[in-house]
Design an enzyme around this catalytic site. Structure first.
Site, short mmCIF file in Angstrom:
data_model
loop_
_atom_site.label_atom_id
_atom_site.label_comp_id
_atom_site.label_asym_id
_atom_site.label_seq_id
_atom_site.Cartn_x
_atom_site.Cartn_y
_atom_site.Cartn_z
N HIS A 1 0.84 -1.20 0.00
CA HIS A 1 0.00 0.00 0.00
C HIS A 1 0.88 1.25 0.00
CE1 HIS A 1 -2.98 2.97 1.20
NE2 HIS A 1 -3.89 2.10 0.79
N ARG B 1 -3.15 1.19 -4.07
CA ARG B 1 -2.82 -0.24 -4.24
C ARG B 1 -3.47 -0.78 -5.51
NH1 ARG B 1 -6.68 -3.11 0.25
NH2 ARG B 1 -7.90 -1.28 0.82
N LYS C 1 -7.26 -0.52 -7.16
CA LYS C 1 -8.07 0.44 -6.40
C LYS C 1 -8.04 1.78 -7.13
CE LYS C 1 -9.83 -0.33 -3.03
NZ LYS C 1 -10.34 -0.56 -1.66
N ASP D 1 -6.84 8.57 -5.58
CA ASP D 1 -7.28 9.34 -4.42
C ASP D 1 -6.21 10.43 -4.21
OD1 ASP D 1 -7.50 10.34 -1.78
OD2 ASP D 1 -8.18 8.43 -0.95
N CYS E 1 -5.04 11.90 -1.77
CA CYS E 1 -4.08 11.82 -0.67
C CYS E 1 -2.82 11.05 -1.07
CB CYS E 1 -4.70 11.21 0.59
SG CYS E 1 -5.00 9.44 0.51
N TYR E 2 -2.94 10.18 -2.08
CA TYR E 2 -1.76 9.44 -2.53
C TYR E 2 -0.81 10.34 -3.33
CZ TYR E 2 -4.57 5.62 -0.83
OH TYR E 2 -5.34 4.81 -0.02
N ASP F 1 -10.32 13.73 -2.07
CA ASP F 1 -9.95 12.44 -2.63
C ASP F 1 -10.19 12.46 -4.15
OD1 ASP F 1 -10.59 9.85 -3.67
OD2 ASP F 1 -11.40 9.09 -1.80
N ASP G 1 -11.67 17.60 3.03
CA ASP G 1 -11.43 17.52 4.47
C ASP G 1 -10.00 17.94 4.75
OD1 ASP G 1 -9.70 15.24 4.12
OD2 ASP G 1 -11.47 13.96 3.95
N HIS H 1 -7.15 15.42 3.48
CA HIS H 1 -6.85 15.50 2.05
C HIS H 1 -6.23 16.85 1.68
CE1 HIS H 1 -9.38 11.88 1.83
NE2 HIS H 1 -8.64 11.60 0.77
C1 FPP Z 1 -6.43 1.86 3.00
O1 FPP Z 1 -7.57 2.58 3.05
C2 FPP Z 1 -5.35 2.58 3.74
C3 FPP Z 1 -4.38 1.99 4.40
C4 FPP Z 1 -4.30 0.52 4.44
C5 FPP Z 1 -3.26 2.76 5.06
C6 FPP Z 1 -3.58 4.01 5.80
C7 FPP Z 1 -2.34 4.61 6.30
C8 FPP Z 1 -2.04 5.91 6.23
C9 FPP Z 1 -2.97 6.88 5.61
C10 FPP Z 1 -0.71 6.47 6.65
C11 FPP Z 1 -0.22 6.29 8.02
C12 FPP Z 1 1.03 7.06 8.17
C13 FPP Z 1 1.57 7.54 9.32
C14 FPP Z 1 2.75 8.40 9.23
C15 FPP Z 1 1.00 7.25 10.64
P1 FPP Z 1 -8.77 2.38 2.01
O2 FPP Z 1 -9.01 0.94 1.79
O3 FPP Z 1 -9.88 3.23 2.47
O4 FPP Z 1 -8.18 3.07 0.71
P2 FPP Z 1 -7.71 2.47 -0.72
O5 FPP Z 1 -8.91 1.88 -1.35
O6 FPP Z 1 -7.23 3.68 -1.45
O7 FPP Z 1 -6.62 1.48 -0.45
K K Z 2 -9.42 5.62 -0.14
#
Ligand code: FPP
Ligand code: K
Length: 465
Positions: free
Chosen positions: A247, A295, A298, A301, A303-304, A362, A369, A372
């Site tokens: 991820h 990932r 998916k 977004d 934030c990535y 996103d 928010d 983001h």
């Molecule tokens: C999946 O979310 C998201 C994660 C598995 C990881 C989240 C981790 C962070 C945002 C960073 C943590 C960092 C620090 C420094 C503490 P989802 O399934 O909602 O999103 P997706 O579909 O985009 O994978």
């Molecule tokens: K997400």
């Protein structure tokens, strides 16, 4: 999917159907197709009342986004109750976003200092609020927030001795870090701990009474790189813990941690399969959207733009080795390993809430928010700049050095040279206007360069606690 004729100045890569399209239909492929349809009008400069430049890229509405972030630093409505344990994050997201927009955040210092004191535990670290147990994520966020408001008063809030004992207690026999006492162990811990140790110039040795000391671990960084190595998956990406799914957010934590332990040109090649990692990272950027997913299979977004986007300058640094004698460079060229234009188009055209509300998001169908807004702006910063690791010029491998020396040797000197030099990226075919550039961000410490340098210099000038 309906094709829209590309507006003048917009390459069809960002408006046409995807150049690679898997014909197998699944629920996953349907949500992906819907996302392309959702983004296309935004990428085609087709939204009424939005101001676009000659390249069909929307301007960054800095005042509106700054107002959005300021509002989140005031009293929040009841719906935020579930975010009570994340208050340090809200401070960090808002203050970092405001600094990226070049806003003065020093007026928030006094309130932050008071609030931070109430969140600090005598046993070390910060919880999410008064009476909450210390957690590495909230501690990381609060330390960064204190660095952002700056000033000695903010720095002196932190009880560094207690912090060091607490971090020592989180250290596991295999080198990794727990997020809290008896809590989960994952690669976020590896990253948050290395950031905190180096920002605050904490001793490297583990506190003699901690379980890690009793297990014979010599220092806080022992075994960390090997733990990170075990998190790389068959896809080439990096997961939260060994044998899980790769991820983007964890990939960033892993690379940030390795980039602190040793210069990326040494640590990445030593501990990771870099070509496989690059292949997986490249697969995170989609067309026509231009943004990154977190990932495989998916959706993009915003934030990535940071979690994946900030991996790229670190990868670049691992491939470009600057001779030690050269010293800090005066300029830098990008290896252009990903499509900066695509990411900038996604951020400015799809990532902004253009209504009165403001803030970043996103994707167009999601509300803006603070989280983001922070990470989309951070991603914009790394897409608009080129970073060079100055560790490469100042740091040689010193894992054998005595503990106290590791900090003064690796991170020593008063130049504030630790980390990264960041230069504006100005390609001939730049698609954003200069007014839409944001402040340079440190790709590892995720706060603007100046705040990081000031904070580190302050603690490096201290000897002992
Ligand atoms: C999946 O979310 C998201 C994660 C598995 C990881 C989240 C981790 C962070 C945002 C960073 C943590 C960092 C620090 C420094 C503490 P989802 O399934 O909602 O999103 P997706 O579909 O985009 O994978
Ligand atoms: K997400």
């Amino acid at each position: 999917m309906a094709s829209v004729a590309p507006a003048a100045g917009i390459p069809s890569l960002y408006t046409a159907d995807p150049p690679i399209w898997d014909l197998l239909e699944t629920p996953t492929s349907h949500v992906q197709d819907n996302t392309v349809d959702e983004c296309r009008p935004f990428l085609s400069a087709d939204i009424p009342d939005v101001q676009y430049n000659a390249h069909g890229v929307a301007h960054l509405d800095k005042p509106k986004h700054a107002a959005f972030l300021r509002k989140h630093l005031e009293k929040l409505p009841g719906a935020y109750m579930t975010a009570d344990a994340s208050r340090p994050w809200i401070f960090y997201w808002c203050l970092n976003g405001l600094r990226l927009l070049d806003q003065d955040v020093s007026p928030f210092r006094e309130k932050l200092v008071d609030t931070a004191r109430s969140m600090q535990n005598e046993s070390g670290g910060f919880g999410g609020g008064f009476g909450q147990r210390s957690h590495l994520a909230t501690t990381y966020a609060l330390v960064l927030a204190l660095a952002l408001v700056g000033g000695d008063e903010a720095r002196e809030v932190i009880d560094r001795r207690a912090m060091w004992k607490w971090l020592s207690s989180l250290k596991q026999a295999d080198g990794a870090f727990q997020m809290s006492l008896d809590g989960e162990v994952d690669v976020r811990g590896a990253y948050c701990a290395t950031v905190i140790v180096t920002l605050l110039n904490l001793p490297m040795d583990v506190w003699h009474e901690s379980p890690a000391a009793k297990a014979g671990l010599p220092d806080l960084f022992t075994g960390l790189a090997d733990y990170v190595r075990r998190c790389q998956t068959y896809e080439g990406g990096i997961s939260g813990k060994p044998d899980a799914e790769a991820h983007g957010a964890y990939a960033f934590c892993a690379l940030g941690c390795l980039a602190i332990l040793e210069s990326p040109s040494q640590s990445f090649t030593k501990h990771l399969d870099v070509p496989r990692l690059m292949s997986w990272l490249s697969s995170r950027q989609y067309a026509p959207e231009g943004g990154f997913s977190g990932r495989t299979n998916k959706l993009v977004d915003g934030c990535y733009s940071h979690w994946v986007g900030a991996c790229w300058p670190l990868i670049e640094a691992s491939l470009q080795s600057i001779p030690v004698e050269t010293g800090p460079p005066e300029s830098a060229t990008s290896l252009d390993l990903y499509d900066r234009e695509g990411l900038i188009r996604y951020i400015l055209c799809c990532g902004q809430d253009q209504s009165r509300r403001g803030g970043m998001r996103d994707k167009p169908s999601r509300p803006s928010d603070a989280y983001h807004t922070c990470y989309v702006l951070s991603g914009l910063s790394s897409a608009q700049h080129v970073s060079v690791s100055t560790l490469m010029a100042t740091k040689t491998s010193s894992r054998q050095a005595p503990a106290a020396d590791i900090i003064s040797q690796d991170f020593g000197g008063d130049s504030g040279a630790i980390g990264w030099e960041v230069f504006p990226h100005c390609p001939e075919d730049q698609v954003f206007d200069e007014q839409d550039r944001v402040s340079p961000i440190d790709p590892v410490y995720t706060i603007p360069i100046r705040e990081r340098a000031d904070f580190i210099s302050y603690f490096r000038a201290k000897s002992g606690f």
